[in-house]
Design a protein around this motif. Sequence first.
Motif, PDB file in Angstrom:
ATOM      1  N   PRO A  45       0.790  -1.238   0.000  1.00  0.00           N
ATOM      2  CA  PRO A  45       0.000   0.000   0.000  1.00  0.00           C
ATOM      3  C   PRO A  45       0.822   1.287   0.000  1.00  0.00           C
ATOM      4  CG  PRO A  45      -0.166  -1.171   2.115  1.00  0.00           C
ATOM      5  CD  PRO A  45       0.497  -2.109   1.161  1.00  0.00           C
ATOM      6  N   TRP A  46       2.018   1.283   0.599  1.00  0.00           N
ATOM      7  CA  TRP A  46       2.770   2.535   0.733  1.00  0.00           C
ATOM      8  C   TRP A  46       4.070   2.532  -0.038  1.00  0.00           C
ATOM      9  CZ3 TRP A  46       0.000   6.283   2.666  1.00  0.00           C
ATOM     10  CH2 TRP A  46      -1.049   5.966   3.547  1.00  0.00           C
ATOM     11  N   GLU A  47       4.310   1.492  -0.826  1.00  0.00           N
ATOM     12  CA  GLU A  47       5.584   1.438  -1.551  1.00  0.00           C
ATOM     13  C   GLU A  47       5.637   2.498  -2.654  1.00  0.00           C
ATOM     14  OE1 GLU A  47       7.755  -2.599  -1.745  1.00  0.00           O
ATOM     15  OE2 GLU A  47       5.700  -3.068  -2.268  1.00  0.00           O
ATOM     16  N   ALA A  48       6.721   3.217  -2.701  1.00  0.00           N
ATOM     17  CA  ALA A  48       6.953   4.213  -3.749  1.00  0.00           C
ATOM     18  C   ALA A  48       8.443   4.187  -4.074  1.00  0.00           C
ATOM     19  CB  ALA A  48       6.527   5.601  -3.282  1.00  0.00           C
ATOM     20  N   ILE A  49       8.770   4.394  -5.352  1.00  0.00           N
ATOM     21  CA  ILE A  49      10.159   4.292  -5.802  1.00  0.00           C
ATOM     22  C   ILE A  49      10.781   5.687  -5.854  1.00  0.00           C
ATOM     23  CG2 ILE A  49      11.709   3.415  -7.589  1.00  0.00           C
ATOM     24  CD1 ILE A  49       9.415   1.676  -8.617  1.00  0.00           C
ATOM     25  N   PHE A  50      11.981   5.809  -5.295  1.00  0.00           N
ATOM     26  CA  PHE A  50      12.690   7.086  -5.289  1.00  0.00           C
ATOM     27  C   PHE A  50      14.083   6.956  -5.883  1.00  0.00           C
ATOM     28  CE2 PHE A  50       9.484   7.542  -2.135  1.00  0.00           C
ATOM     29  CZ  PHE A  50       9.028   8.835  -2.369  1.00  0.00           C
ATOM     30  N   TYR A  51      14.466   8.010  -6.575  1.00  0.00           N
ATOM     31  CA  TYR A  51      15.867   8.217  -6.931  1.00  0.00           C
ATOM     32  C   TYR A  51      16.500   9.001  -5.795  1.00  0.00           C
ATOM     33  CZ  TYR A  51      19.934  10.215  -9.275  1.00  0.00           C
ATOM     34  OH  TYR A  51      21.214  10.594  -9.609  1.00  0.00           O
ATOM     35  N   GLY A  52      17.618   8.521  -5.309  1.00  0.00           N
ATOM     36  CA  GLY A  52      18.344   9.201  -4.242  1.00  0.00           C
ATOM     37  C   GLY A  52      19.647   9.763  -4.789  1.00  0.00           C
ATOM     38  N   GLU A  53      19.778  11.063  -4.741  1.00  0.00           N
ATOM     39  CA  GLU A  53      20.972  11.738  -5.253  1.00  0.00           C
ATOM     40  C   GLU A  53      21.848  12.176  -4.080  1.00  0.00           C
ATOM     41  OE1 GLU A  53      23.593  12.595  -7.138  1.00  0.00           O
ATOM     42  OE2 GLU A  53      22.163  12.996  -8.773  1.00  0.00           O
ATOM     43  N   PHE A  54      23.146  11.878  -4.167  1.00  0.00           N
ATOM     44  CA  PHE A  54      24.055  12.277  -3.092  1.00  0.00           C
ATOM     45  C   PHE A  54      25.210  13.134  -3.599  1.00  0.00           C
ATOM     46  CE2 PHE A  54      22.184   8.100  -2.038  1.00  0.00           C
ATOM     47  CZ  PHE A  54      21.302   8.576  -1.083  1.00  0.00           C
ATOM     48  N   ASP A  55      25.227  13.398  -4.895  1.00  0.00           N
ATOM     49  CA  ASP A  55      26.260  14.280  -5.470  1.00  0.00           C
ATOM     50  C   ASP A  55      25.683  14.913  -6.738  1.00  0.00           C
ATOM     51  OD1 ASP A  55      28.728  15.540  -5.845  1.00  0.00           O
ATOM     52  OD2 ASP A  55      29.478  13.889  -7.085  1.00  0.00           O
ATOM     53  N   GLY A  56      24.666  15.743  -6.531  1.00  0.00           N
ATOM     54  CA  GLY A  56      23.867  16.260  -7.639  1.00  0.00           C
ATOM     55  C   GLY A  56      24.510  17.441  -8.354  1.00  0.00           C
ATOM     56  N   ARG A  57      23.669  18.268  -8.937  1.00  0.00           N
ATOM     57  CA  ARG A  57      24.096  19.466  -9.659  1.00  0.00           C
ATOM     58  C   ARG A  57      24.654  19.130 -11.049  1.00  0.00           C
ATOM     59  NH1 ARG A  57      28.458  20.894  -5.553  1.00  0.00           N
ATOM     60  NH2 ARG A  57      28.642  18.683  -6.002  1.00  0.00           N
ATOM     61  N   ARG A  58      24.291  17.923 -11.543  1.00  0.00           N
ATOM     62  CA  ARG A  58      24.633  17.538 -12.920  1.00  0.00           C
ATOM     63  C   ARG A  58      23.716  16.377 -13.311  1.00  0.00           C
ATOM     64  NH1 ARG A  58      28.931  13.368 -11.933  1.00  0.00           N
ATOM     65  NH2 ARG A  58      29.086  13.298  -9.676  1.00  0.00           N
ATOM     66  N   PRO A  59      23.447  16.211 -14.598  1.00  0.00           N
ATOM     67  CA  PRO A  59      22.507  15.166 -15.012  1.00  0.00           C
ATOM     68  C   PRO A  59      23.054  13.769 -14.739  1.00  0.00           C
ATOM     69  CG  PRO A  59      23.511  16.257 -16.918  1.00  0.00           C
ATOM     70  CD  PRO A  59      23.954  17.025 -15.712  1.00  0.00           C
ATOM     71  N   LYS A  60      22.149  12.898 -14.319  1.00  0.00           N
ATOM     72  CA  LYS A  60      22.523  11.507 -14.088  1.00  0.00           C
ATOM     73  C   LYS A  60      21.403  10.620 -14.612  1.00  0.00           C
ATOM     74  CE  LYS A  60      25.542  12.094 -10.123  1.00  0.00           C
ATOM     75  NZ  LYS A  60      25.704  11.660  -8.709  1.00  0.00           N
ATOM     76  N   ARG A  61      21.708   9.329 -14.781  1.00  0.00           N
ATOM     77  CA  ARG A  61      20.730   8.434 -15.389  1.00  0.00           C
ATOM     78  C   ARG A  61      20.281   7.292 -14.485  1.00  0.00           C
ATOM     79  NH1 ARG A  61      22.239   6.182 -20.832  1.00  0.00           N
ATOM     80  NH2 ARG A  61      24.234   5.885 -19.766  1.00  0.00           N
ATOM     81  N   VAL A  62      19.035   6.911 -14.710  1.00  0.00           N
ATOM     82  CA  VAL A  62      18.429   5.748 -14.055  1.00  0.00           C
ATOM     83  C   VAL A  62      18.031   4.774 -15.158  1.00  0.00           C
ATOM     84  CG1 VAL A  62      16.331   4.972 -12.859  1.00  0.00           C
ATOM     85  CG2 VAL A  62      17.609   6.951 -12.004  1.00  0.00           C
ATOM     86  N   LEU A  63      18.269   3.485 -14.926  1.00  0.00           N
ATOM     87  CA  LEU A  63      17.913   2.441 -15.893  1.00  0.00           C
ATOM     88  C   LEU A  63      16.689   1.677 -15.410  1.00  0.00           C
ATOM     89  CD1 LEU A  63      18.620   0.489 -18.301  1.00  0.00           C
ATOM     90  CD2 LEU A  63      20.060  -0.747 -16.677  1.00  0.00           C
ATOM     91  N   ILE A  64      15.734   1.480 -16.294  1.00  0.00           N
ATOM     92  CA  ILE A  64      14.580   0.614 -16.031  1.00  0.00           C
ATOM     93  C   ILE A  64      14.636  -0.546 -17.018  1.00  0.00           C
ATOM     94  CG2 ILE A  64      12.043   0.481 -15.891  1.00  0.00           C
ATOM     95  CD1 ILE A  64      12.037   3.569 -15.671  1.00  0.00           C
ATOM     96  N   LYS A  65      14.604  -1.773 -16.485  1.00  0.00           N
ATOM     97  CA  LYS A  65      14.599  -2.962 -17.350  1.00  0.00           C
ATOM     98  C   LYS A  65      13.438  -3.852 -16.928  1.00  0.00           C
ATOM     99  CE  LYS A  65      16.911  -5.439 -20.485  1.00  0.00           C
ATOM    100  NZ  LYS A  65      17.812  -4.978 -21.573  1.00  0.00           N
ATOM    101  N   VAL A  66      12.563  -4.139 -17.864  1.00  0.00           N
ATOM    102  CA  VAL A  66      11.416  -5.013 -17.585  1.00  0.00           C
ATOM    103  C   VAL A  66      11.595  -6.276 -18.413  1.00  0.00           C
ATOM    104  CG1 VAL A  66       8.898  -5.144 -17.470  1.00  0.00           C
ATOM    105  CG2 VAL A  66      10.024  -2.907 -17.447  1.00  0.00           C
ATOM    106  N   ILE A  67      11.493  -7.445 -17.793  1.00  0.00           N
ATOM    107  CA  ILE A  67      11.501  -8.696 -18.548  1.00  0.00           C
ATOM    108  C   ILE A  67      10.356  -9.587 -18.085  1.00  0.00           C
ATOM    109  CG2 ILE A  67      14.031  -8.583 -18.797  1.00  0.00           C
ATOM    110  CD1 ILE A  67      14.102 -11.199 -17.106  1.00  0.00           C
ATOM    111  N   GLY A  68       9.841 -10.396 -18.987  1.00  0.00           N
ATOM    112  CA  GLY A  68       8.753 -11.303 -18.608  1.00  0.00           C
ATOM    113  C   GLY A  68       7.901 -11.652 -19.816  1.00  0.00           C
ATOM    114  N   GLU A  69       6.655 -11.969 -19.536  1.00  0.00           N
ATOM    115  CA  GLU A  69       5.799 -12.426 -20.635  1.00  0.00           C
ATOM    116  C   GLU A  69       4.385 -11.874 -20.492  1.00  0.00           C
ATOM    117  OE1 GLU A  69       7.041 -16.474 -22.755  1.00  0.00           O
ATOM    118  OE2 GLU A  69       5.524 -16.721 -21.208  1.00  0.00           O
TER     119      GLU A  69
END
Lengths: 140, 140, 140
Positions: C116-140
């Motif tokens: 019920p309360w799960e939410a996904i966060f990006y956590g930045e610890f050295d920001g002030r420049r662009p960074k990337r997150v990867l999402i990979k989905v596999i299945g059927e």
Amino acid sequence: MKSLTKHLTMHVPERMGFVHITHEVADAVAESGVQEGLCLVNAMHITASVFINDNESGLHRDYKKWLEELAPFDASPDRYHHNRTGEDNADAHHKRQIMGREVVVAVTDGRLDFGPWEAIFYGEFDGRRPKRVLIKVIGE
Amino acid sequence: MKSLTKHLTMHVPERMGFVHITHEVADAVAESGVQEGLCLVNAMHITASVFINDNESGLHRDYKKWLEELAPFDASPDRYHHNRTGEDNADAHHKRQIMGREVVVAVTDGRLDFGPWEAIFYGEFDGRRPKRVLIKVIGE
Amino acid sequence: MKSLTKHLTMHVPERMGFVHITHEVADAVAESGVQEGLCLVNAMHITASVFINDNESGLHRDYKKWLEELAPFDASPDRYHHNRTGEDNADAHHKRQIMGREVVVAVTDGRLDFGPWEAIFYGEFDGRRPKRVLIKVIGE
């Protein structure tokens, strides 16, 4: 591809406690019929963990003491702003980050591919009410 | 679905040490023939970690110092009840929880889908004997 | 087997900050067409995290304070040898280990299988420049 989804309901009467769930996860893998694949086991609540470590009561006592030092229970809204929402479980949200939300285990020849001492535990940090664990097996 | 299971044997002569294993994992992905999928890499022992971070010796020194502060080695049974079993490695079971058991890496176009500085390490916290790492690749 | 690979670009103007990315991940799962499978979400940078916890600003403030206590920012090369390389972000490499690199989420009936309360966060610890997150989905 085969897949299986299963939920366990956990009842920990104390605020903090660890429950051995390796057998329940192994049963889900067997039921899935997956021979080669992956098995995800995660807490569905954000004040709880699933982790792999030793099935030894002294170590579990050590973990509780250590987690209490790293993120002490404190219901007051002074230490933790989260408790200004009316909650008293901010410490539990911290403890869960140390111990982790989930484990991913290889399934090989139809079984959990484990080292000699690996065992799966549910870690509860804000118990006294039912919570759920998700098991997802995918593979072939 | 394709899959590949591979074990590495690690020999760290010190109690604590980090070993760069990106190349071994990349070789397993190539060998698997998987183009799109997931790659799990986990320690099979509960006093060791697999983690992704920088291949920089100064940082590894910093990690060792920090982990020793968070969970000091102490063979006596006073600090850690786990050591009442005759073991002296309770600290290692704690350090491993900070650094994690496993990593899951995306496989895209037949390769580890990595950011510019990502590198995979085995983290040993109770060395001086052989231990194993599991690599599992699944996908298509 | 189906799969989908997606990258998000994150822009956090402060050194440390958390960004809610559940909706972006849910969109990727929908786009993948996967009904039963797994979804990996990971930071592609080694001074950042992806984690699942509460979408509550007081808790996020608590996390920042706590991480600063566990691994304080200190640009000098005295506390952290990593900063002898000319970097000033050794603390960020430590904070990321506490919060984790990645999450793996079950996909069931075409959706993120969340408590019920799960939410996904990006956590930045050295920001002030662009960074990337990867999402990979596999299945059927």
